[in-house]
Every structure is written in C-alpha cells, then in structure tokens.
Design an enzyme around this catalytic site. Structure first.
Site, PDB file in Angstrom:
ATOM      1  N   SER A 150       0.777  -1.233   0.000  1.00 43.32           N
ATOM      2  CA  SER A 150       0.000   0.000   0.000  1.00 43.32           C
ATOM      3  C   SER A 150       0.809   1.284   0.000  1.00 43.32           C
ATOM      4  O   SER A 150       0.239   2.363  -0.113  1.00 43.32           O
ATOM      5  CB  SER A 150      -0.955   0.008   1.190  1.00 43.32           C
ATOM      6  OG  SER A 150      -2.043  -0.832   0.929  1.00 43.32           O
TER       7      SER A 150
ATOM      8  N   TYR B 194     -10.653   2.049   5.754  1.00 42.21           N
ATOM      9  CA  TYR B 194      -9.686   1.720   4.714  1.00 42.21           C
ATOM     10  C   TYR B 194     -10.304   0.778   3.690  1.00 42.21           C
ATOM     11  O   TYR B 194     -10.855  -0.261   4.034  1.00 42.21           O
ATOM     12  CB  TYR B 194      -8.486   1.056   5.370  1.00 42.21           C
ATOM     13  CG  TYR B 194      -7.251   1.079   4.533  1.00 42.21           C
ATOM     14  CD1 TYR B 194      -6.313   2.088   4.663  1.00 42.21           C
ATOM     15  CD2 TYR B 194      -7.018   0.072   3.608  1.00 42.21           C
ATOM     16  CE1 TYR B 194      -5.177   2.101   3.899  1.00 42.21           C
ATOM     17  CE2 TYR B 194      -5.886   0.084   2.837  1.00 42.21           C
ATOM     18  CZ  TYR B 194      -4.967   1.090   2.983  1.00 42.21           C
ATOM     19  OH  TYR B 194      -3.839   1.097   2.209  1.00 42.21           O
ATOM     20  N   SER B 195     -10.186   1.141   2.424  1.00 43.78           N
ATOM     21  CA  SER B 195     -10.696   0.298   1.341  1.00 43.78           C
ATOM     22  C   SER B 195      -9.798   0.436   0.129  1.00 43.78           C
ATOM     23  O   SER B 195      -9.599   1.541  -0.389  1.00 43.78           O
ATOM     24  CB  SER B 195     -12.131   0.680   0.972  1.00 43.78           C
ATOM     25  OG  SER B 195     -12.554  -0.040  -0.179  1.00 43.78           O
ATOM     26  N   ASN B 196      -9.261  -0.673  -0.342  1.00 44.52           N
ATOM     27  CA  ASN B 196      -8.422  -0.654  -1.532  1.00 44.52           C
ATOM     28  C   ASN B 196      -9.184  -0.197  -2.771  1.00 44.52           C
ATOM     29  O   ASN B 196      -8.589   0.299  -3.733  1.00 44.52           O
ATOM     30  CB  ASN B 196      -7.838  -2.046  -1.765  1.00 44.52           C
ATOM     31  CG  ASN B 196      -6.816  -2.416  -0.711  1.00 44.52           C
ATOM     32  OD1 ASN B 196      -5.955  -1.624  -0.366  1.00 44.52           O
ATOM     33  ND2 ASN B 196      -6.916  -3.627  -0.180  1.00 44.52           N
TER      34      ASN B 196
ATOM     35  N   GLY C 205       3.016  -0.758   3.930  1.00 40.19           N
ATOM     36  CA  GLY C 205       2.399  -1.651   2.968  1.00 40.19           C
ATOM     37  C   GLY C 205       2.532  -3.101   3.368  1.00 40.19           C
ATOM     38  O   GLY C 205       3.468  -3.493   4.057  1.00 40.19           O
TER      39      GLY C 205
END
Length: 388
Positions: A105, A198-200, A343
């Site tokens: 990330s 949090y969301s990709n 990440g």
C-alpha cells in the site's frame, strides 16, 4: 495494502488479507519451519551493534520472519543499511543489502501524488465527483459515483466496500475494472464523508481517474511524474502479468497459520493490487520518495498541504495515527510526527516514514504480518530508527 482481515491485499500496514488456499496453491512446496541460527551480519557501517540492528535481530529471532532489512537516513543525509536473517530459506543465501521488496500500500501514496499533481495542473478537482471523470461507472447498493468525491477516495472516507476482502482463491491476472466490479457486488459500508474506513477500492478508482484524465496508463504516469523525476532507480510498477522481482531481493514467504510451514511466494501476479498495492521498491528508494515529498519536490505547497490534512485512523494505523490524502502521520515517541504509509503484500511487510527535519527510515520483513503484535513490533523498529 491495509485492512482488518487476513484476506486479499493488506494495506499500509494492515491489509486485506492473504487469500489462503489460492496462495498456497500458487507457491512452491512447503519449506519447513525456519530454524533459528546465527543472524546474518548487517550491512551497517557501524562497528558495534546499535539499536536498529538489535531491533532487526529481534524481529527475526522472536517475530518468526525469515529476514528483515532497513535503511535509515539522518537529517544530514547520511544513510545506513541493515540486514538480519536469511534471504532464501532453501539455499541459505544472505539478505541482499537494500534489496527490492513488494511495497503493497505504499503504492497509494504514489497514486495520490499523481492525482494531486493533476489537481495542481487544473486537470482534476479534489471536490469533483467520481462521475465527473467516470460517468455511470460506480453504482451499487448505497453506492453512487455522483455523490463520492475524489478527495473522499484519497482519504478513505467514501464508504466503498473493499474488493480485496472478496477476491476468493483465484490467483490470476485481474484488470482494474474486474477489481471494481467485485467491490460493487457488495453494499456501501457507510454514506460518503460520514466515516473513515480503509478500502483498496478507493485507489483502484483513483488510478482509473488518472488514466481517464491523462489518456495514459497509470504505470507510465507514476514512472514519468514520480520515479524518474526524483531518481528512484530501484522502484517500478510491474507490467501486466509480470510475477518477478527483477533486482536482488530477499525471498518472500507465506504462512497459512501459526504452526504451518513457510512457503516461498516471491513470484506472484500482483495485478490484484494495481493502484492500491502493486509496486516494487527498496527501503532506500522509499526514504528518498517520502523525503522528496515532504520537501516539496513533488507537489506545490497548496497540494502538499491538502495531502497533509488528516482525519483519525487509529484503528488501522495505531495510536494517534491520522490519514491524509494517501499519507499517514504517526506520533513519534521522541516527539513530532513521521509521515509515510506502509504496505503489506503476500510475502512482505514494510513500514516507515520521514520527518519534516529530514530524517527517514523504512523497514521490511519477508513475511506478511497478520497479527497486531507483529505489526506493532515492526512499527517500534521504525520508531527506534527515526528517534536514534
């Protein structure tokens, strides 16, 4: 990538998981539980063990990771690199000094920089809606791209469900639109702008907006606008289907459960991370990137100030953490803040940051961490490096 469950991409540190059966099938035969022996000598210039070296040794000895590596830069620009553990459990090869790893990330910060550069060029607007750039694309139960802004994507306040929680066990090449379609099968987590989570998926959409505005692939824009601009010689956005890490690197490992054997998962198609977590880099390049960012070498002052405007993100990033536009602030035990992201990707976990006075540190380990204690230990190692 970061998240709360052990499925899919993990985020900056937390992420979204490990996709157990598929990853197991994609990896080589089980290697047996790592035996602890002498730790590989660090590449640091200091003659005696220091606090950073001791912290890395502890991560390997007590944390169940095959290897740990770090790069630390002081406010005068002096850099030390460190290694501990074993770079390849099959051959016993040492850990490459400042080797490449999958940075998960941390990719999000690169994407956010490109979006904010487009804002500075008046080609994009943080308060414009997703539909302004991708009309009709984002629709679902409680989801409407006419009511989600670019700023909410970058700050993780859109309410969009996280696609990487739902990818299942199919390890293959994914297009960005497939990742988005996976997310849109599920209802919104909350109304846009009302909460942080949090969301990709947010960054897949940010990447698609970059491509729509520029007419060029996201990887090319990141390479042109960031990587080449500040001379990141060991950083890349892998080409479609490229499962390799091309420069010297420690092998990355996957562990299905606490007592399961470690499996080599170094080579894996990273496309399911795309704009949320696909990139490869080194600790030293990450230090250079975040230092350049804070110094204003990538963004004008107005856009950098927007990036540093934060909301609470403690549940995911730890006590006192706050999330800006693809940038995380964390309080340091010695005072002040570090700015970075972190990440997580199958096989690797990275943490680090930079300070306004020029200090920077990044640390990587070669097993994705799925437990809170392991992540906190890694973050404490970063704090040790930044507070020396």
């Amino acid at each position: 990538m970061r998240g709360q469950t052990p499925q899919g991409l993990r985020s900056p540190g937390r992420s979204h998981g490990t996709r157990r059966q598929a990853l197991a099938a994609a990896t080589a035969a089980a290697i047996g539980v790592m035996t602890l022996g002498a730790l590989a000598p660090p590449a640091a210039s200091a003659a005696r063990p220091d606090a950073v070296r001791q912290s890395l040794n502890t991560l390997v000895r007590d944390g169940g990771v095959p290897a740990a590596l770090a790069s630390v830069e002081d406010r005068d620009g002096r850099t030390r690199t460190y290694t501990a553990g074993v770079g390849d459990l099959t051959t016993g090869a040492p850990v490459p000094v400042d080797g490449q790893v999958r940075i998960g990330s941390n990719t999000k910060t690169f994407v956010a920089v490109v979006v904010l550069q487009l804002v500075a060029e008046r080609r994009a607007d943080l308060d414009a809606t997703v539909d302004s750039y991708l009309p009709g694309l984002v629709r679902g139960k409680g989801i409407d791209g006419r009511h989600i802004t670019v700023r909410q994507l970058l700050q993780q306040t859109s309410g969009l469900p996280n696609y990487s929680d739902h990818l299942g066990d199919d390890v293959r090449y994914y297009t960005p639109r497939e990742l988005l379609a996976t997310a849109l099968r599920y209802p919104a987590d909350f109304a846009p702008g009302t909460r942080w989570k949090y969301s990709n998926t947010n960054y897949v959409l940010a990447g698609l907006i970059v491509q729509k505005v520029t007419g060029r692939p996201l990887a090319e824009e990141i390479d042109r606008r960031v990587i080449k601009r500040i001379g990141l010689r060991h950083t890349s956005f892998p080409a479609p289907g490229d499962a390799r890490i091309r420069e010297p690197h420690p092998h990355g490992y996957y562990q299905e459960s606490a007592n399961a054997p470690l499996r080599d998962i170094t080579e894996i198609d990273p496309s399911w991370g795309w704009a949320a977590g696909q990139m490869i880099s080194t600790n030293s390049d990450l230090n250079r990137f975040f230092t350049a960012l804070l110094a204003g070498r990538l963004l004008p002052p107005a856009q950098l100030a927007q990036m540093r405007s934060t909301v609470p993100a403690e549940g995911t990033f730890g006590p006192g953490a706050r999330y800006g536009l693809g940038l995380v602030s964390r309080p340091l035990p010695c005072g002040g803040l570090s700015w970075g992201h972190g990440g997580s990707f199958p096989g690797y976990e990275t943490r680090g940051g930079a300070t306004d006075d020029g200090r920077a540190a990044h640390v990587a380990v070669t097993r994705q961490l799925t437990d809170e204690a392991g992540r906190r230990n890694l973050e404490r190692t970063v704090d040790t490096a930044l507070c020396r």
